[in-house]
Design a protein around this motif. Structure first.
Motif, PDB file in Angstrom:
ATOM      1  N   LEU A 152     -21.127 -11.877  93.012  1.00 24.83           N
ATOM      2  CA  LEU A 152     -21.303 -13.200  93.617  1.00 24.83           C
ATOM      3  C   LEU A 152     -19.978 -13.779  94.086  1.00 24.83           C
ATOM      4  O   LEU A 152     -19.942 -14.554  95.048  1.00 24.83           O
ATOM      5  N   ALA A 153     -18.887 -13.399  93.429  1.00 25.66           N
ATOM      6  CA  ALA A 153     -17.567 -13.891  93.839  1.00 25.66           C
ATOM      7  C   ALA A 153     -16.988 -13.099  95.005  1.00 25.66           C
ATOM      8  O   ALA A 153     -15.922 -13.437  95.518  1.00 25.66           O
ATOM      9  N   GLY A 154     -17.675 -12.029  95.426  1.00 25.64           N
ATOM     10  CA  GLY A 154     -17.197 -11.233  96.551  1.00 25.64           C
ATOM     11  C   GLY A 154     -16.236 -10.136  96.181  1.00 25.64           C
ATOM     12  O   GLY A 154     -15.646  -9.507  97.066  1.00 25.64           O
ATOM     13  N   HIS A 155     -16.069  -9.876  94.877  1.00 23.95           N
ATOM     14  CA  HIS A 155     -15.140  -8.825  94.460  1.00 23.95           C
ATOM     15  C   HIS A 155     -15.792  -7.441  94.505  1.00 23.95           C
ATOM     16  O   HIS A 155     -15.096  -6.440  94.378  1.00 23.95           O
TER      17      HIS A 155
ATOM     18  N   ARG B 219     -21.509  -4.582  96.365  1.00 25.17           N
ATOM     19  CA  ARG B 219     -22.921  -4.746  96.028  1.00 25.17           C
ATOM     20  C   ARG B 219     -23.057  -4.842  94.509  1.00 25.17           C
ATOM     21  O   ARG B 219     -22.162  -4.464  93.764  1.00 25.17           O
ATOM     22  N   TYR B 220     -24.174  -5.355  94.111  1.00 23.04           N
ATOM     23  CA  TYR B 220     -24.480  -5.476  92.689  1.00 23.04           C
ATOM     24  C   TYR B 220     -25.134  -4.178  92.225  1.00 23.04           C
ATOM     25  O   TYR B 220     -26.171  -3.769  92.736  1.00 23.04           O
ATOM     26  N   ASP B 221     -24.503  -3.494  91.273  1.00 24.61           N
ATOM     27  CA  ASP B 221     -24.990  -2.206  90.782  1.00 24.61           C
ATOM     28  C   ASP B 221     -24.572  -2.082  89.323  1.00 24.61           C
ATOM     29  O   ASP B 221     -23.383  -2.077  89.008  1.00 24.61           O
ATOM     30  N   ILE B 222     -25.539  -1.977  88.428  1.00 19.25           N
ATOM     31  CA  ILE B 222     -25.232  -1.948  86.999  1.00 19.25           C
ATOM     32  C   ILE B 222     -26.282  -1.111  86.279  1.00 19.25           C
ATOM     33  O   ILE B 222     -27.430  -1.036  86.706  1.00 19.25           O
TER      34      ILE B 222
ATOM     35  N   ARG C 274     -30.896 -16.474  97.248  1.00 24.69           N
ATOM     36  CA  ARG C 274     -31.935 -15.512  96.892  1.00 24.69           C
ATOM     37  C   ARG C 274     -31.334 -14.109  96.899  1.00 24.69           C
ATOM     38  O   ARG C 274     -30.555 -13.769  97.793  1.00 24.69           O
ATOM     39  N   MET C 275     -31.699 -13.331  95.907  1.00 23.34           N
ATOM     40  CA  MET C 275     -31.283 -11.931  95.826  1.00 23.34           C
ATOM     41  C   MET C 275     -32.515 -11.041  95.800  1.00 23.34           C
ATOM     42  O   MET C 275     -33.552 -11.421  95.244  1.00 23.34           O
ATOM     43  N   LEU C 276     -32.346  -9.856  96.391  1.00 19.95           N
ATOM     44  CA  LEU C 276     -33.417  -8.863  96.416  1.00 19.95           C
ATOM     45  C   LEU C 276     -32.825  -7.534  95.996  1.00 19.95           C
ATOM     46  O   LEU C 276     -31.706  -7.194  96.389  1.00 19.95           O
ATOM     47  N   GLY C 277     -33.563  -6.792  95.178  1.00 21.66           N
ATOM     48  CA  GLY C 277     -33.013  -5.528  94.704  1.00 21.66           C
ATOM     49  C   GLY C 277     -34.062  -4.598  94.138  1.00 21.66           C
ATOM     50  O   GLY C 277     -35.272  -4.864  94.206  1.00 21.66           O
ATOM     51  N   THR C 278     -33.592  -3.496  93.601  1.00 22.76           N
ATOM     52  CA  THR C 278     -34.472  -2.480  93.026  1.00 22.76           C
ATOM     53  C   THR C 278     -34.019  -2.177  91.606  1.00 22.76           C
ATOM     54  O   THR C 278     -32.879  -2.432  91.218  1.00 22.76           O
TER      55      THR C 278
END
Length: 742
Positions: free
Chosen positions: A234-237, A240-243, A274-278
């Motif tokens: 979210l801070a742009g570092h 993509r979001y992957d965990i 809004r976030m969308l993911g799998t």
């Protein structure tokens, strides 16, 4: 103007004025106008063209005759002139009463019909062409509009089909990849999951309350990492979001999920809305990775750490000792006689024994210690935190070694068999000083071999003198390699005689003329060569040199009958290409294979008897004979003599030297001679150094002898001579001399 009262007023009209008025009515150059009396006389004709006047006379007369009776008449007449030209004439008759004229007049306008028709036809053609262009344009426009409409409809249908196909492909991809979809409304802090994503946790998509309570379901050890990954995204570092994290299943178990997503809606100020993911269940992958890691770092049989993991832990232990100034120790453990047990009782029994050893080693060590299996029957124990004092560390390591010795020396029951083994243990300490991992293991291994040399079933600490011996051994091996290259090796030949002391053959013995150290006997360098692959090169060199000597002796009648005995090491004989190697040497040198005798030791018979017999039979069929050297000192049984294709037994020199002083030694020699003759085997007594030994051997039936009594090993064979049995002298300076051979 008119005035009241009766009377007549007359006026004279100016003909020029009337001509101008009549001309003003003409709007085309081909028109004409005329005023005609009732009698048909032209009063005025404009323009004043006599030809035109005559051209319309007939048409005008007809009009005048028809309409003079009417008060006011108007008509359009069409007719042809004398020349055939068709003209249209518009005539108007004016009656006298109405106009108060003194006579009836007819006013006419005439024009050619072709000219008139040309005007409306041109207009008609223009209008028709205009309508045609309009119709064509309208048709084309309608066609274009229709086409555009069809194209638009087709594009709409294609887009709809693509959207449907994309949805189907997405669904198929999600199903094939076992992916579930999730959506997070960050304004309302509401998380929705599709049916696939919910099913991964044992829920349905309607269980919204449980699915939105996802933070409480995540494993406590993974929650901080998840929050960090989300905050960094979210801070742009992060791109993509992957965990990957563990989450509790509805049945209470933990499963691994991989969650990926991205922001799909932002506010005007850039705030994520809004976030969308799998999400994907990766539990099986994690289990597979754990199994792969276990196989990479743990032994498959004992489940102990393997060499790779041991090296890693030893590296950390050395670094820790350097930081804390504390001592540690490495124990190198090797099971005594494990190979013999493995060969006699089978590999399955050996594997069970190794598993028992692993369990017992773990029982006598701390949980902070590392017990590893290097391979085979070799184990290593890494002890850490033994204290800062070297004495205390030595005592602690010795205490663990004593526990290991006691635990592994205790018999165990395997498949109804009581199995007992003992360990030989080498111990080396390490402390705050610099240490190399390879050196520690090598020092522990050297100490272990010292324990074996000390009688086995014991332990030894590493002594720096061991390293000195190791360095000496390494230097000896390096010099021996150079000796092969620089041709410093040579063969000595010790004669073998019969009962009449005639030389019947020789045994080839390897010697080394060192340029600095002088003559080096085989007892010093052969064991070192046996430890490395160098023995293979030495063995081939000896075989080559012996065959070349046979070829030289074949040129003389005095030596052509001599046989050549060559010792073959176990490693040389067991190499796959040994048969081909012997055949190649014989073919290359041209030596007679019937004069070549290969001497084997009983220790070579302990492993893979079928292979030994096969190789011996193959070479024997080629003419090569075999002798069993040092018979009676090994571990062979009598049944080997029945199976092996040997030609000769050689009685070990220890029995020959003791037979005059020990009744048991004499009995063994006598038994060997009788056994050899009963099996149709020749027999040679080694180490004969006195006439008394010779007489005693001859008395029990021995017919071939070898020893210093008949000559020292020499590079050249002495002239054949018969030993004088009545000579009371003994061979000088030979008793007790070194007789080690290769």
């Amino acid at each position: 103007m008119a005035v009241r009262g009766a009377g007549v007023i007359s006026a004279v009209l100016n003909t020029d004025y009337l001509d101008a008025v009549m001309r003003s009515a003409l709007y085309a150059p081909d028109m004409n106008s005329a005023i005609t009396e009732a009698g048909g006389r032209r009063m005025l004709y404009v323009p004043a063209d006599p030809v035109a006047m005559r051209r319309e006379a007939a048409i005008a007369d007809t009009f005048v005759r028809r309409h003079l009776d009417s008060r006011l008449a108007e008509s359009v007449l069409a007719g042809a002139t004398a020349s055939g030209e068709r003209r249209l004439v518009v005539q108007r008759s004016m009656r006298l009463p109405g106009l108060r004229l003194d006579r009836a007049l007819v006013v006419s306008l005439g024009r050619g019909q072709a000219v008139i028709d040309a005007g409306w036809q041109r207009l008609a053609w223009t209008c028709g062409l205009a309508w045609l262009v309009f119709a064509v344009t309208a048709g084309v426009s309608m066609a274009v509009l229709q086409r555009r409409r069809r194209v638009h409809d087709d594009a709409a249908r294609a887009w709809a089909d693509q959207q449907t196909a994309a949805v189907q492909k997405t669904e198929a991809a999600l199903d094939g990849a076992s992916l579930g979809l999730w959506e997070w409304d960050m304004r309302a802090d509401w998380r929705s999951v599709d049916a696939r994503g919910a099913a991964m946790l044992g829920y349905s998509s309607d269980d919204t309350a449980a699915l939105n309570d996802w933070r409480r379901q995540i494993h406590p050890d993974d929650l901080a990492g998840l929050d960090l990954a989300l905050a960094e995204y979210l801070a742009g570092h992060r791109q993509r979001y992957d965990i990957e994290y563990r989450i509790r299943h509805q049945d209470g178990s933990w499963i691994w999920l991989q969650s990926r997503g991205k922001i799909v809606e932002r506010a005007a100020d850039g705030t994520a809305l809004r976030m969308l993911g799998t999400r994907m269940d990766i539990s099986q992958r994690k289990q597979a990775e754990a199994r792969i890691t276990h196989l990479a770092f743990y032994d498959g049989l004992t489940q102990l750490p393997n060499r790779r993991l041991l090296m890693d832990r030893l590296h950390h232990a050395i670094a820790k000792s350097a930081r804390t100034a504390s001592h540690g120790a490495v124990l190198f453990i090797d099971l005594d006689n494990f190979k013999s047990l493995n060969d006699t009782m089978g590999h399955e029994m050996g594997d069970q024994l190794l598993q028992v050893v692993a369990q017992r080693l773990q029982q006598v060590t701390r949980t902070s210690d590392t017990v590893a299996r290097l391979g085979g029957d070799e184990f290593v124990i890494l002890l850490e935190d033994l204290g800062g004092a070297e004495g205390a560390a030595t005592a602690g390591a010795a205490a663990v070694a004593a526990k290991v010795l006691e635990a592994l020396s205790t018999p165990c029951l395997l498949d109804g068999h009581q199995v007992r083994t003992t360990p030989s243990i080498g111990v080396v300490l390490f402390g705050a000083g610099p240490h190399a991992i390879g050196d520690l293991l090598r020092h522990a291994d050297m100490a272990m071999y010292e324990a074996k040399a000390g009688g086995r079933a014991t332990w030894r600490f590493f002594d720096p003198q061991m390293q000195q011996a190791l360095d000496t051994s390494a230097a000896l091996e390096a010099d021996l390699r150079q000796a092969l290259i620089r041709q410093q090796l040579y063969l000595s030949y010790q004669p073998v005689v019969d009962r009449t002391a005639q030389v019947t053959g020789v045994e080839a013995l390897l010697r080394w003329a060192h340029p600095q150290r002088g003559e080096i006997g085989p007892a010093e360098f052969i064991p070192q060569a046996e430890k490395s692959e160098l023995i293979l090169e030495l063995g081939e060199w000896v075989l080559q040199a012996a065959c070349l000597q046979l070829v030289q002796w074949a040129a003389s009648a005095a030596t052509a009958h001599l046989t050549m005995a060559v010792n073959v090491s176990a490693r040389q004989f067991r190499q796959p290409g040994f048969i081909d190697q012997v055949r190649a040497v014989l073919q290359r040198t041209g030596a007679d294979p019937r004069l070549l005798k290969l001497e084997l030791t009983e220790s070579m018979l302990l492993a893979d008897m079928d292979d030994v017999i096969g190789k011996m039979a193959a070479l024997r069929a080629h003419g090569v004979s075999f002798a069993l050297d040092d018979f009676g000192t090994g571990y062979s049984s009598l049944r080997y003599l029945k199976l092996l294709p040997i030609d000769q037994l050689k009685i070990d020199r220890s029995f020959v030297q003791d037979m005059l002083h020990s009744r048991h030694a004499a009995s063994i020699v006598r038994a060997i001679v009788n056994l050899a003759y009963s099996l149709d085997l020749a027999v040679v007594a080694e180490g004969v150094e006195t006439r008394a030994q010779w007489r005693a051997l001859e008395a029990i039936g021995c017919t071939a002898f070898q020893g210093y009594l008949f000559g020292r090993p020499a590079a050249t064979l002495p002239p054949p001579a018969r030993f004088n049995l009545e000579d009371g002298q003994q061979a000088e300076g030979l008793v007790g001399a070194d007789q080690q051979s290769c």
